[in-house]
Design a protein around this motif. Structure first.
Motif, PDB file in Angstrom:
ATOM      1  N   GLU A  85       0.815  -1.213   0.000  1.00 24.48           N
ATOM      2  CA  GLU A  85       0.000   0.000   0.000  1.00 24.48           C
ATOM      3  C   GLU A  85       0.849   1.264   0.000  1.00 24.48           C
ATOM      4  OE1 GLU A  85      -2.217   0.764   3.737  1.00 24.48           O
ATOM      5  OE2 GLU A  85      -0.990  -0.847   4.574  1.00 24.48           O
ATOM      6  N   TRP A  86       2.112   1.180   0.420  1.00 25.41           N
ATOM      7  CA  TRP A  86       2.974   2.357   0.503  1.00 25.41           C
ATOM      8  C   TRP A  86       3.950   2.461  -0.671  1.00 25.41           C
ATOM      9  CZ3 TRP A  86       0.364   4.702   3.928  1.00 25.41           C
ATOM     10  CH2 TRP A  86      -0.120   4.048   5.052  1.00 25.41           C
ATOM     11  N   LYS A  87       4.422   1.321  -1.165  1.00 23.48           N
ATOM     12  CA  LYS A  87       5.492   1.340  -2.159  1.00 23.48           C
ATOM     13  C   LYS A  87       5.036   0.954  -3.565  1.00 23.48           C
ATOM     14  CE  LYS A  87       8.040  -1.205   0.685  1.00 23.48           C
ATOM     15  NZ  LYS A  87       7.224  -1.158   1.871  1.00 23.48           N
ATOM     16  N   GLY A  88       3.928   0.263  -3.693  1.00 26.46           N
ATOM     17  CA  GLY A  88       3.413  -0.096  -5.007  1.00 26.46           C
ATOM     18  C   GLY A  88       3.600  -1.562  -5.360  1.00 26.46           C
ATOM     19  N   ASP A 111       8.952   0.457 -10.052  1.00 26.05           N
ATOM     20  CA  ASP A 111       8.340   1.772 -10.236  1.00 26.05           C
ATOM     21  C   ASP A 111       7.555   2.128  -8.972  1.00 26.05           C
ATOM     22  OD1 ASP A 111       7.508   4.140 -11.460  1.00 26.05           O
ATOM     23  OD2 ASP A 111       5.768   3.172 -12.381  1.00 26.05           O
ATOM     24  N   PRO A 112       8.275   2.410  -7.868  1.00 28.09           N
ATOM     25  CA  PRO A 112       7.571   2.656  -6.605  1.00 28.09           C
ATOM     26  C   PRO A 112       6.842   4.000  -6.593  1.00 28.09           C
ATOM     27  CG  PRO A 112       9.913   3.050  -6.340  1.00 28.09           C
ATOM     28  CD  PRO A 112       9.716   2.513  -7.731  1.00 28.09           C
ATOM     29  N   THR A 113       6.029   4.166  -5.586  1.00 24.11           N
ATOM     30  CA  THR A 113       5.304   5.414  -5.382  1.00 24.11           C
ATOM     31  C   THR A 113       6.302   6.559  -5.154  1.00 24.11           C
ATOM     32  OG1 THR A 113       5.152   4.984  -3.021  1.00 24.11           O
ATOM     33  CG2 THR A 113       3.314   4.197  -4.392  1.00 24.11           C
ATOM     34  N   PRO A 114       5.878   7.807  -5.332  1.00 26.47           N
ATOM     35  CA  PRO A 114       6.815   8.940  -5.230  1.00 26.47           C
ATOM     36  C   PRO A 114       7.630   8.996  -3.937  1.00 26.47           C
ATOM     37  CG  PRO A 114       4.789   9.676  -6.251  1.00 26.47           C
ATOM     38  CD  PRO A 114       4.553   8.243  -5.807  1.00 26.47           C
ATOM     39  N   ASP A 115       7.048   8.672  -2.793  1.00 20.50           N
ATOM     40  CA  ASP A 115       7.792   8.738  -1.531  1.00 20.50           C
ATOM     41  C   ASP A 115       8.919   7.704  -1.451  1.00 20.50           C
ATOM     42  OD1 ASP A 115       6.263  10.843  -0.643  1.00 20.50           O
ATOM     43  OD2 ASP A 115       4.981   9.615   0.647  1.00 20.50           O
ATOM     44  N   PHE A 116       8.880   6.688  -2.309  1.00 21.09           N
ATOM     45  CA  PHE A 116       9.889   5.629  -2.276  1.00 21.09           C
ATOM     46  C   PHE A 116      10.671   5.543  -3.587  1.00 21.09           C
ATOM     47  CE2 PHE A 116       7.002   4.757   1.112  1.00 21.09           C
ATOM     48  CZ  PHE A 116       7.856   4.410   2.141  1.00 21.09           C
ATOM     49  N   ARG A 117      10.628   6.605  -4.388  1.00 22.00           N
ATOM     50  CA  ARG A 117      11.315   6.628  -5.683  1.00 22.00           C
ATOM     51  C   ARG A 117      12.798   6.319  -5.542  1.00 22.00           C
ATOM     52  NH1 ARG A 117       8.559   5.834  -9.421  1.00 22.00           N
ATOM     53  NH2 ARG A 117       7.131   7.514  -9.056  1.00 22.00           N
ATOM     54  N   ALA A 118      13.424   6.683  -4.425  1.00 21.28           N
ATOM     55  CA  ALA A 118      14.860   6.457  -4.230  1.00 21.28           C
ATOM     56  C   ALA A 118      15.245   4.983  -4.254  1.00 21.28           C
ATOM     57  CB  ALA A 118      15.328   7.097  -2.921  1.00 21.28           C
ATOM     58  N   ILE A 119      14.292   4.076  -3.977  1.00 19.71           N
ATOM     59  CA  ILE A 119      14.632   2.641  -3.980  1.00 19.71           C
ATOM     60  C   ILE A 119      14.147   1.935  -5.239  1.00 19.71           C
ATOM     61  CG2 ILE A 119      14.869   2.399  -1.479  1.00 19.71           C
ATOM     62  CD1 ILE A 119      12.028   1.036  -1.539  1.00 19.71           C
TER      63      ILE A 119
END
Length: 169
Positions: A85-88, A111-119
């Motif tokens: 639900e948080w990362k996609g 292709d994670p959600t914007p808050d987790f784009r760094a990973i």
């Protein structure tokens, strides 16, 4: 079972320790400068000082390693994994190294959600199927259960979600 389940009392925290009950929800992403190392079949299959950890209430940290720091040929049989639900949408891998194999033992978020784009593209390993996982000099213990992938090291206190009866925390 009592519904909703009651939150357990956090374990006591001594100086220098972190309680998983102080981690946020939604989770937070943090850079990790400690050496992260993953061993399978007595071979180091991944090692980095450029990882990340995800901190979420009631969970020990989940560590993500950059794909360039994972031995070639380690991740095989990519397939669709679960949705966080948080990362996609996750992608799951089998892991091989040192003549051993572990089915479904690593995952990534291409292709994670914007808050987790760094990973994006970074890879997490379940500690249980590996011979060993380390954060700095400390050997990690797998998070209880088979669903979550946190690594428990000294200085991280629970109780931890994942064991039977904890899914509703």
């Amino acid at each position: 079972m009592i519904w909703p389940p009651t939150r357990p009392a956090p374990d006591p925290v001594r100086p220098g320790e972190e309680s998983v009950w102080d981690y946020p929800r939604p989770p937070r992403l943090e850079a990790v400068r400690a050496r992260l190392r993953v061993v399978l079949g007595d071979a180091v299959i991944a090692e980095t000082e450029a990882g990340f950890r995800v901190l979420e209430t009631s969970h020990p940290p989940t560590y993500y390693l950059p794909p360039g720091d994972i031995a070639a040929g380690t991740l095989v049989n990519p397939r669709r994994g679960g949705i966080c639900e948080w990362k996609g949408q996750a992608r799951l891998f089998d892991v091989q190294g040192g003549g051993k194999a572990a089915s479904g033992a690593a995952w990534t978020y291409p292709d994670p959600t914007p808050d987790f784009r760094a990973i994006a593209g970074y890879v997490a390993f379940y500690a249980g199927p590996m011979d060993a996982c380390f954060v700095g000099p400390d050997r990690a213990t797998p998070q209880p259960g088979t669903f979550y992938g946190g690594w428990i090291t000294p200085g991280i206190v629970g109780p931890f979600k994942g064991a039977p009866g904890t899914m509703g925390w």
